[in-house]
Write an enzyme that holds these catalytic residues in place. Structure first.
Site, PDB file in Angstrom:
ATOM      1  N   GLU A  95     -15.140  -0.103  15.122  1.00  0.00           N
ATOM      2  CA  GLU A  95     -14.552  -1.418  16.175  1.00  0.00           C
ATOM      3  C   GLU A  95     -14.586  -1.254  17.540  1.00  0.00           C
ATOM      4  OE1 GLU A  95     -11.227  -3.221  14.261  1.00  0.00           O
ATOM      5  OE2 GLU A  95     -12.141  -2.635  11.714  1.00  0.00           O
ATOM      6  N   ASN A  96     -14.219   0.456  17.403  1.00  0.00           N
ATOM      7  CA  ASN A  96     -13.750   0.351  18.585  1.00  0.00           C
ATOM      8  C   ASN A  96     -14.387   1.633  19.481  1.00  0.00           C
ATOM      9  OD1 ASN A  96     -10.778  -1.136  19.572  1.00  0.00           O
ATOM     10  ND2 ASN A  96     -10.574   0.308  17.215  1.00  0.00           N
ATOM     11  N   GLU A 120      -8.442  -5.204   4.750  1.00  0.00           N
ATOM     12  CA  GLU A 120      -8.112  -4.555   3.641  1.00  0.00           C
ATOM     13  C   GLU A 120      -6.780  -5.678   3.155  1.00  0.00           C
ATOM     14  OE1 GLU A 120      -8.509  -0.464   5.238  1.00  0.00           O
ATOM     15  OE2 GLU A 120      -9.233  -0.628   3.236  1.00  0.00           O
ATOM     16  N   GLY A 125     -13.116   4.808  10.261  1.00  0.00           N
ATOM     17  CA  GLY A 125     -12.024   5.451  10.751  1.00  0.00           C
ATOM     18  C   GLY A 125     -11.444   6.911  10.942  1.00  0.00           C
ATOM     19  N   HIS A 168     -12.514   3.251  -0.266  1.00  0.00           N
ATOM     20  CA  HIS A 168     -13.153   1.710   0.647  1.00  0.00           C
ATOM     21  C   HIS A 168     -13.587   0.820   0.206  1.00  0.00           C
ATOM     22  CE1 HIS A 168     -13.470   5.151   4.206  1.00  0.00           C
ATOM     23  NE2 HIS A 168     -12.291   4.504   4.145  1.00  0.00           N
ATOM     24  N   ASN A 211       1.232  -1.227   0.001  1.00  0.00           N
ATOM     25  CA  ASN A 211       0.405  -0.278   0.159  1.00  0.00           C
ATOM     26  C   ASN A 211       0.666   0.965  -0.418  1.00  0.00           C
ATOM     27  OD1 ASN A 211      -2.004   1.780   0.316  1.00  0.00           O
ATOM     28  ND2 ASN A 211      -2.733   1.044   2.120  1.00  0.00           N
TER      29      ASN A 211
HETATM   30  P1  ADP Z   1      -7.239   5.098   8.760  1.00  0.00           P
HETATM   31  O1  ADP Z   1      -7.153   4.496   8.517  1.00  0.00           O
HETATM   32  O2  ADP Z   1      -8.365   5.643   7.899  1.00  0.00           O
HETATM   33  O3  ADP Z   1      -6.340   6.159   9.245  1.00  0.00           O
HETATM   34  P2  ADP Z   1      -8.357   4.186  11.264  1.00  0.00           P
HETATM   35  O4  ADP Z   1      -9.742   2.600  10.938  1.00  0.00           O
HETATM   36  O5  ADP Z   1      -7.198   3.316  11.513  1.00  0.00           O
HETATM   37  O6  ADP Z   1      -8.099   4.728  10.383  1.00  0.00           O
HETATM   38  O7  ADP Z   1      -8.960   4.440  12.365  1.00  0.00           O
HETATM   39  C1  ADP Z   1      -8.263   5.330  12.742  1.00  0.00           C
HETATM   40  C2  ADP Z   1      -9.523   5.933  13.990  1.00  0.00           C
HETATM   41  O8  ADP Z   1      -9.993   5.152  14.846  1.00  0.00           O
HETATM   42  C3  ADP Z   1      -8.236   7.314  15.076  1.00  0.00           C
HETATM   43  O9  ADP Z   1      -8.483   9.007  14.005  1.00  0.00           O
HETATM   44  C4  ADP Z   1      -9.456   7.337  16.160  1.00  0.00           C
HETATM   45  O10 ADP Z   1     -10.593   7.764  16.332  1.00  0.00           O
HETATM   46  C5  ADP Z   1     -10.476   6.159  15.952  1.00  0.00           C
HETATM   47  N1  ADP Z   1     -10.194   4.854  17.067  1.00  0.00           N
HETATM   48  C6  ADP Z   1      -9.140   3.860  17.107  1.00  0.00           C
HETATM   49  N2  ADP Z   1      -8.838   3.299  18.170  1.00  0.00           N
HETATM   50  C7  ADP Z   1      -9.681   3.656  18.782  1.00  0.00           C
HETATM   51  C8  ADP Z   1      -9.947   3.925  20.345  1.00  0.00           C
HETATM   52  N3  ADP Z   1      -9.796   3.052  21.018  1.00  0.00           N
HETATM   53  N4  ADP Z   1     -12.118   4.256  20.526  1.00  0.00           N
HETATM   54  C9  ADP Z   1     -12.654   4.898  19.775  1.00  0.00           C
HETATM   55  N5  ADP Z   1     -11.939   5.389  18.842  1.00  0.00           N
HETATM   56  C10 ADP Z   1     -10.874   4.807  18.453  1.00  0.00           C
END
Ligand code: ADP
Length: 405
Positions: free
Chosen positions: A335-336, A386, A212, A182, A11
């Site tokens: 997810e979180n 992905e 994300g 995405h 990537n």
């Molecule tokens: P990308 O691939 O678009 O950079 P991700 O899917 O890795 O993004 O998501 C990153 C975002 O996920 C972070 O900016 C944050 O807002 C959120 N995030 C990550 N862990 C947590 C958590 N434990 N609780 C809430 N939000 C989270």
């Protein structure tokens, strides 16, 4: 000799390369890593072999060529070198495939030329992806290289969803339409959600919420995307970490005419300084929730705007699909962030949508249901993958077609 079983997934961003080496016999990771700040004095390579300690090297990595060579050296130290006969193919994430690429595609000269032709609609991403491909081709000219496009899953959108209501001739001349992004994640998560429900993906309707830092929603009917929230570029749709998502396009003319801003300044404003960061100064949902819990009103308003937009898309895609089997949350926030999931579906019981508080609070890496037993519509948390999806598509294409070396 038996067929090779490894796939390297690359990537390539403008100043970074993320990679994973997978063994397709069991979809396991043999190594994962990242090269950051390519072209700067402070580049960094972090490499983690399966079951081993991470290794980091610093210093200047001048360009993608040097980055990939450094990655190859790290892999070789673990006996996983790119010269291995076990390597079946390299799968590249390519952001923009336009209308042309509806499937993963083995890369040849014509494919490279078409990815290049699409640069005007993906000026930030496609050049970096092309550099990654060309560099990998130099390292292993004999190996099949496959492009897996972020837009491909969305090419099944009907014209009614893919077209903007603007003059058709102008739109076509400049390839202005809704492509969506995405796609690899939406494809993977919609299928994994059907599997979680024990249903055939071809008969399952899913609303996928990929939340994300970038965020997009999609409506998937029977395994095919029928609408998605990102458009010509990833700027459209949901409120994101740093992007505004939907707004009246006339805001742009207003900022030009009244605010005296240039197109580039507005581009930066809407892509980099808007969304959650523009609203409250933070784009990380963890930090925003912490501030909300402390009673910070600015963070609370940012959260409410984020949720309001998300809820509108859930309602819209419910209407687009007519019948919904599941709503699936994925990516970092999806997810979180249990409070995001709860708030996005609050008050939608009439639509058969509800979140069980206890289930929602459980953390985990596995796909799981968070709706109450017997709910009309399942609500799921489905971690996206992905890289696995790119590797799976790459491997199926190369091994399936006998195109391997
Ligand atoms: P990308 O691939 O678009 O950079 P991700 O899917 O890795 O993004 O998501 C990153 C975002 O996920 C972070 O900016 C944050 O807002 C959120 N995030 C990550 N862990 C947590 C958590 N434990 N609780 C809430 N939000 C989270």
């Amino acid at each position: 000799m038996s067929s090779p079983t490894r796939v390297l997934v690359l990537n390539s961003g403008s100043s970074s390369v993320k990679y994973q080496l997978l063994d397709m016999r069991d979809s396991s990771r043999l190594a994962v890593g990242l090269v950051e700040r390519i072209g700067e004095q402070t580049s960094r390579l972090k490499h983690t072999p399966a079951g081993g300690e991470s290794r980091e090297c610093g210093g200047a990595i001048a360009d993608h060529d040097a980055a990939l060579k450094a990655v190859a050296e790290e892999l070789a130290k673990d006996g996983l070198g790119l010269d291995s006969p076990e390597l079946a193919a390299i799968g590249h994430r390519v952001v923009h495939g336009g209308k042309t690429f509806t499937e993963p595609t083995v890369i040849d000269g014509a494919v490279l030329a078409e990815i290049e032709r699409l640069i005007p609609v993906a000026p930030l991403h496609n050049p970096a992806n092309l550099t990654g491909i060309r560099t990998a081709q130099v390292l292993r000219p004999d190996l099949p290289q496959v492009a897996v496009f972020d837009t491909a899953f969305h090419t099944t959108m009907p014209e009614s969803a893919a077209r903007y209501a603007i003059d058709v001739k102008t739109a076509d001349e400049h390839r202005v339409r809704r492509y969506g992004f995405h796609g690899t994640s939406h494809a993977y998560v919609s299928r994994a959600t059907a599997e979680l429900l024990g249903k055939d993906p071809a008969e399952t309707n899913v609303i996928v919420l990929h939340l994300g830092n970038g965020a997009s929603a999609s409506a998937v009917r029977g395994g095919r995307c029928v609408d998605t929230s990102m458009g010509l570029t990833p700027l459209e749709g949901l409120v994101m970490g740093t992007r505004s998502g939907d707004m009246d396009p006339a805001v742009i003319f207003h900022l030009m005419r009244v605010g005296g801003m240039s197109a580039d300044e507005i581009d930066t404003l809407l892509n980099k300084k808007s969304g959650l960061i523009g609203l409250c100064g933070d784009n990380d949902m963890r930090e925003i929730r912490r501030r909300v819990d402390e009673g910070d009103e600015q963070a609370e308003l940012a959260f409410d705007i984020y949720i309001h937009r998300l809820k509108k898309y859930i309602g819209a895609y419910y209407a687009v699909l007519g019948r919904v089997d599941a709503v699936a949350f994925t990516a970092g926030v999806g997810e979180n962030a249990a409070p995001v999931r709860a708030a996005a579906l609050a008050g939608l019981e009439e639509l058969g949508l509800a979140v069980d508080g206890e289930r929602n609070a459980v953390r985990g890496d596995e796909a799981r249901l968070i709706s109450p037993d017997g709910a009309r519509v399942a609500v799921a948390v489905v971690p996206t993958d992905e890289e696995l999806e790119i590797a799976t598509q790459t491997y199926a294409l190369v091994i399936g077609s006998g195109n391997h070396t």
